[in-house]
Design an enzyme around this catalytic site. Sequence first.
Site, PDB file in Angstrom:
ATOM      1  N   ASP A  16       8.556   6.299   8.035  1.00 52.74           N
ATOM      2  CA  ASP A  16       8.162   7.655   8.450  1.00 52.74           C
ATOM      3  C   ASP A  16       7.288   8.366   7.421  1.00 52.74           C
ATOM      4  O   ASP A  16       6.858   9.497   7.652  1.00 52.74           O
ATOM      5  CB  ASP A  16       9.407   8.500   8.769  1.00 52.74           C
ATOM      6  CG  ASP A  16      10.340   8.627   7.567  1.00 52.74           C
ATOM      7  OD1 ASP A  16       9.983   8.142   6.462  1.00 52.74           O
ATOM      8  OD2 ASP A  16      11.428   9.203   7.733  1.00 52.74           O
ATOM      9  N   GLY A  29       0.828  -1.211   0.000  1.00 58.35           N
ATOM     10  CA  GLY A  29       0.000   0.000   0.000  1.00 58.35           C
ATOM     11  C   GLY A  29       0.857   1.253   0.000  1.00 58.35           C
ATOM     12  O   GLY A  29       2.077   1.191   0.166  1.00 58.35           O
ATOM     13  N   ASP A  38       4.577  -4.792  -7.308  1.00 57.72           N
ATOM     14  CA  ASP A  38       3.931  -3.555  -6.844  1.00 57.72           C
ATOM     15  C   ASP A  38       4.489  -2.335  -7.575  1.00 57.72           C
ATOM     16  O   ASP A  38       3.914  -1.251  -7.483  1.00 57.72           O
ATOM     17  CB  ASP A  38       4.099  -3.379  -5.326  1.00 57.72           C
ATOM     18  CG  ASP A  38       5.540  -3.486  -4.878  1.00 57.72           C
ATOM     19  OD1 ASP A  38       6.166  -4.530  -5.134  1.00 57.72           O
ATOM     20  OD2 ASP A  38       6.050  -2.529  -4.283  1.00 57.72           O
ATOM     21  N   ASN A  39       5.587  -2.515  -8.302  1.00 62.35           N
ATOM     22  CA  ASN A  39       6.149  -1.411  -9.083  1.00 62.35           C
ATOM     23  C   ASN A  39       5.904  -1.615 -10.569  1.00 62.35           C
ATOM     24  O   ASN A  39       6.616  -1.066 -11.404  1.00 62.35           O
ATOM     25  CB  ASN A  39       7.653  -1.289  -8.812  1.00 62.35           C
ATOM     26  CG  ASN A  39       7.953  -0.888  -7.374  1.00 62.35           C
ATOM     27  OD1 ASN A  39       7.119  -0.285  -6.710  1.00 62.35           O
ATOM     28  ND2 ASN A  39       9.126  -1.229  -6.893  1.00 62.35           N
TER      29      ASN A  39
HETATM   30  P1  AMP Z   1       9.163   1.165  -2.924  1.00 61.15           P
HETATM   31  O1  AMP Z   1      10.319   0.258  -2.728  1.00 61.15           O
HETATM   32  O2  AMP Z   1       9.492   2.625  -2.811  1.00 61.15           O
HETATM   33  O3  AMP Z   1       8.359   0.855  -4.145  1.00 61.15           O
HETATM   34  O4  AMP Z   1       8.204   0.926  -1.673  1.00 61.15           O
HETATM   35  C1  AMP Z   1       7.786  -0.336  -1.219  1.00 61.15           C
HETATM   36  C2  AMP Z   1       6.806  -0.158  -0.091  1.00 61.15           C
HETATM   37  O5  AMP Z   1       7.410   0.473   1.029  1.00 61.15           O
HETATM   38  C3  AMP Z   1       5.593   0.687  -0.424  1.00 61.15           C
HETATM   39  O6  AMP Z   1       4.493   0.147   0.272  1.00 61.15           O
HETATM   40  C4  AMP Z   1       5.983   2.034   0.123  1.00 61.15           C
HETATM   41  O7  AMP Z   1       4.854   2.832   0.393  1.00 61.15           O
HETATM   42  C5  AMP Z   1       6.723   1.653   1.388  1.00 61.15           C
HETATM   43  N1  AMP Z   1       7.682   2.682   1.811  1.00 61.15           N
HETATM   44  C6  AMP Z   1       8.853   3.017   1.234  1.00 61.15           C
HETATM   45  N2  AMP Z   1       9.464   4.007   1.911  1.00 61.15           N
HETATM   46  C7  AMP Z   1       8.674   4.335   2.948  1.00 61.15           C
HETATM   47  C8  AMP Z   1       8.731   5.290   4.024  1.00 61.15           C
HETATM   48  N3  AMP Z   1       9.768   6.118   4.156  1.00 61.15           N
HETATM   49  N4  AMP Z   1       7.722   5.320   4.903  1.00 61.15           N
HETATM   50  C9  AMP Z   1       6.671   4.492   4.793  1.00 61.15           C
HETATM   51  N5  AMP Z   1       6.536   3.584   3.814  1.00 61.15           N
HETATM   52  C10 AMP Z   1       7.515   3.492   2.902  1.00 61.15           C
HETATM   53 MG    MG Z   2       6.790   1.025  -5.042  1.00 59.36          MG
END
Ligand code: AMP
Ligand code: MG
Length: 470
Positions: free
Chosen positions: A121, A86, A244-245
């Site tokens: 965060d 999410g 998810d990406n």
């Molecule tokens: P990502 O690797 O950026 O595609 O993120 C993978 C998951 O981690 C997603 O659900 C993001 O919303 C969550 N996420 C990444 N960085 C943060 C953060 N700093 N705080 C909260 N959730 C995060």
């Molecule tokens: Mg992502």
Amino acid sequence: MTFSAPFDNSYAALPAGFYTRIAPTPVANPKLLAFNADLAKSLGLADAEPDDLAFAFGGNELPQGADPLAQLYAGHQFGNYNPQLGDGRAILLGEVVDSDGIRRDIQLKGSGPTPYSRGGDGRAWLGPVLREYVVSEAMHALGIPTTRALAVVATGEDIYRETALPSAVLTRVAASHLRVGTFQVFAHRGEVENLRILTDYAIKRHYPQADGPMGLLRAVCAAQANLIAAWMSVGFIHGVMNTDNCSISGETIDYGPCAFMDAFHANRVFSSIDRQGRYAFSNQPQIAVWNMAQLATALIQQMDDADAAIAEATEIVHAMPAQIEAAWLKRFGAKIGIAEAVADDTALIEDLLALMQQDGADFTNAFRALGTDHAADEFVDQDAFAAWQARWQARIATEVDPAAVMATANPVIIPRNHRIEQMIQAAVAGDMAPFNRLMAALAKPFETTDPDLHRPPTDQEIVPATFCGT
Ligand code: AMP
Ligand code: MG
């Protein structure tokens, strides 16, 4: 004055189980660092003062008509299923219909915690925010489907990773934020009614001609096949092709530890978290197919005749490698001046890539130099290059205008990693000039406007890895 946008929100009208309504968390001292005025215009956004834009896109003051929410999704991360991800640090403000009649999400990223933050965060540091802004806009200028970047707002707050870093909010614009993982979450939970509603929504929004769930699968596979071939044709490595990406619309999404290659190597990996090389450059086609198999698995859960659906989905996913190969051949054929490459041309292209790999040739500059009198300078093994060149010249002798084909297939400029790192360092020190310089040149990737930016990194400038930097 409050900023306003012509919002027309459809996701917020879906069942409550699809998202959580939540407002962005205000920031200490919002300051507008970058704003994409052309994109704003195409979205029908009203002119506004920088301070009003900073308040709106920093999350301090909701624009009129916004209906902010965090979307639910799941996904396979490096092959392992995570049942709930999410938007952990992103908030959808709402949707607008742009000047082309296409519905676009306007989303804040780094806008504070949500119920999906899982201990994070909810913030982003300035470096990756600026990287996404530059790389996504460069991708758009190259004509490759991608989310866009509308604004960067510095928050005036530090966040803590290994050290204290300035944080920022990115405003991202997308055809939608539907991911393979959005389908997976309902399929895995057995929420078949939600899965059906999501499938209908995706078809209406992205592929209105598609016939049912299997029609949707077919359309997404075609869009992803085109996308992967496009990435490869410019030497792009996404870095984190988790489900998810992976966007249903076929746009490049979630720029993290991504990079464009300098010296060509088929197995190149940049991401510091990709230790096994799962998402290496030449693995991308295979991973895209794997991701589509996950989408197929999710979509099948709503089909009444499971056996027939499995047979059809298998046929669709199995057809994808050939689709990617055909798209790859078309794009790489154009890169060597062949307007309509055929299977027999594959060896000519692959032999050039093998030579580039052997000699550590710069991917962008070597292609761009082909057909000029300095092409051989890009290679070390002069005899091998001369032999390849003779075969190539014989092949393109029958082409109508190979130089024109190559000129629109081979960019002169890509967002090189070392330039991005230099730009980030400067921005952290308060100097946005390198950012503005990069943006100006990358807006016209097939024209020479700033030749020093074409130069590959020196040994001192090489950036060995990009970091996730969440
Ligand atoms: P990502 O690797 O950026 O595609 O993120 C993978 C998951 O981690 C997603 O659900 C993001 O919303 C969550 N996420 C990444 N960085 C943060 C953060 N700093 N705080 C909260 N959730 C995060
Ligand atoms: Mg992502």
